[in-house]
Scaffold this active site. Sequence first.
Site, mmCIF file in Angstrom:
data_model
loop_
_atom_site.group_PDB
_atom_site.id
_atom_site.type_symbol
_atom_site.label_atom_id
_atom_site.label_comp_id
_atom_site.label_asym_id
_atom_site.label_seq_id
_atom_site.Cartn_x
_atom_site.Cartn_y
_atom_site.Cartn_z
ATOM 1 N N ASP A 4 -2.532 11.407 -1.435
ATOM 2 C CA ASP A 4 -2.944 10.413 -2.427
ATOM 3 C C ASP A 4 -3.017 11.037 -3.817
ATOM 4 O O ASP A 4 -2.746 10.393 -4.816
ATOM 5 C CB ASP A 4 -4.298 9.815 -2.065
ATOM 6 C CG ASP A 4 -4.209 8.893 -0.863
ATOM 7 O OD1 ASP A 4 -3.137 8.302 -0.662
ATOM 8 O OD2 ASP A 4 -5.193 8.775 -0.125
ATOM 9 N N ARG A 27 0.860 -1.190 0.000
ATOM 10 C CA ARG A 27 0.000 0.000 0.000
ATOM 11 C C ARG A 27 0.895 1.239 0.000
ATOM 12 O O ARG A 27 2.109 1.151 0.044
ATOM 13 C CB ARG A 27 -0.922 0.005 1.233
ATOM 14 C CG ARG A 27 -0.196 -0.352 2.506
ATOM 15 C CD ARG A 27 -0.753 0.284 3.735
ATOM 16 N NE ARG A 27 -0.671 1.724 3.703
ATOM 17 C CZ ARG A 27 0.458 2.419 3.911
ATOM 18 N NH1 ARG A 27 1.613 1.791 4.136
ATOM 19 N NH2 ARG A 27 0.439 3.739 3.866
ATOM 20 N N GLY A 28 0.260 2.393 -0.069
ATOM 21 C CA GLY A 28 1.004 3.646 -0.189
ATOM 22 C C GLY A 28 1.113 4.022 -1.648
ATOM 23 O O GLY A 28 1.528 3.203 -2.477
ATOM 24 N N ALA A 29 0.734 5.243 -1.988
ATOM 25 C CA ALA A 29 0.629 5.640 -3.391
ATOM 26 C C ALA A 29 1.900 5.357 -4.200
ATOM 27 O O ALA A 29 1.847 4.677 -5.235
ATOM 28 C CB ALA A 29 0.231 7.109 -3.483
ATOM 29 N N ARG A 64 -6.888 -0.658 -7.833
ATOM 30 C CA ARG A 64 -7.105 0.576 -7.056
ATOM 31 C C ARG A 64 -7.329 1.712 -8.056
ATOM 32 O O ARG A 64 -6.390 2.458 -8.369
ATOM 33 C CB ARG A 64 -5.889 0.871 -6.166
ATOM 34 C CG ARG A 64 -5.569 -0.154 -5.096
ATOM 35 C CD ARG A 64 -6.417 0.004 -3.846
ATOM 36 N NE ARG A 64 -6.177 1.270 -3.187
ATOM 37 C CZ ARG A 64 -5.184 1.502 -2.315
ATOM 38 N NH1 ARG A 64 -4.342 0.536 -2.019
ATOM 39 N NH2 ARG A 64 -5.057 2.675 -1.739
ATOM 40 N N GLN A 114 -3.210 2.546 10.225
ATOM 41 C CA GLN A 114 -1.877 2.592 9.608
ATOM 42 C C GLN A 114 -0.866 3.315 10.497
ATOM 43 O O GLN A 114 0.320 2.991 10.492
ATOM 44 C CB GLN A 114 -1.935 3.276 8.237
ATOM 45 C CG GLN A 114 -2.669 2.484 7.179
ATOM 46 C CD GLN A 114 -4.116 2.912 7.048
ATOM 47 O OE1 GLN A 114 -4.743 3.323 8.030
ATOM 48 N NE2 GLN A 114 -4.664 2.838 5.846
ATOM 49 N N ASN A 137 -6.169 13.146 0.649
ATOM 50 C CA ASN A 137 -5.328 12.256 1.443
ATOM 51 C C ASN A 137 -6.214 11.408 2.348
ATOM 52 O O ASN A 137 -7.437 11.506 2.327
ATOM 53 C CB ASN A 137 -4.313 13.077 2.264
ATOM 54 C CG ASN A 137 -3.233 12.218 2.891
ATOM 55 O OD1 ASN A 137 -2.633 11.395 2.201
ATOM 56 N ND2 ASN A 137 -2.997 12.379 4.167
ATOM 57 N N LYS A 138 -5.589 10.593 3.149
ATOM 58 C CA LYS A 138 -6.270 9.682 4.054
ATOM 59 C C LYS A 138 -7.372 10.384 4.845
ATOM 60 O O LYS A 138 -7.204 11.518 5.270
ATOM 61 C CB LYS A 138 -5.238 9.091 5.021
ATOM 62 C CG LYS A 138 -5.779 8.131 6.044
ATOM 63 C CD LYS A 138 -6.377 6.912 5.396
ATOM 64 C CE LYS A 138 -5.373 6.212 4.525
ATOM 65 N NZ LYS A 138 -5.969 5.140 3.713
#
Length: 269
Positions: A234, A45-47, A88, A193, A244-245
């Site tokens: 993101d 995960r993580g852009a 995604r 996270q 973002n998150k």
Amino acid sequence: MLSPIEWSDGRLRLLDQTRLPEAEVWLDITTVDQIAEAIRTLRVRGAPLIGIAAAYGLALAAGGSTAESPRQLLIELRRAADELSATRPTAVNISWALRRVLEVAQGAPDVESMRSAVLDEARRIHEEQIEADRRLGRAGAELLPDPAVVLTHCNTGALATGGSGTALGVIRAAVEQRKRVRVIATETRPLLQGARLTAWELARDGIDCTLIVDSAAGAIMRRGDIDAVIVGADRIAANGDTANKIGTYPLALLAREHGVPFYVAAPAS
């Protein structure tokens, strides 16, 4: 420094982030279906990191293909890219990385050249991200006072980028510059996270980190205990608006209310 993704002997090794912090479990990935599943289930995960993983996914597709012509291999690579893009759809780094790899594949004169070009481009994307993190970290570290207490949200470290990280990369660079940095990490509900990944990364590096529940951030800022907020992104629009998150927006409002500098650290991609 931790590297959660490695290419070795025609296969991809990924650190399974769903198993952290209890266990470090590595996945051996040999097919596009496996890398797609890993992205879908947040094992990776993580852009920036999922963009790197998707690029290596095309290298797996090229290496495992029995195509005898460049045209046939290109068709297979495009099919694999469609599968990876669907994992995604809102993750801009996936489509960005896949486009880069497909563009170099189109210019290859034969099958072997195409396989080499695809793998070389995937490696280049990975190496560029590592260097971008270094440069981003150095630039961001200049903005932090000494000493500094930095609040961060979600996970923006090596587990998110494959390098030193974006927001955590700034913190790491400041520590390398001998600045006295303490980190306040939010738990980051609903998938935690911050609690599972950020706190684990910082503890592993020996960086002072305190974990808080998400709802405590306002009280801590009101006390004047935070010198800066740094988050990742993101996606960033052309006018600078940042997605973002979940939970980032109220942190931005709290920072504005209490006069705390709020920074977004992200690569150009």
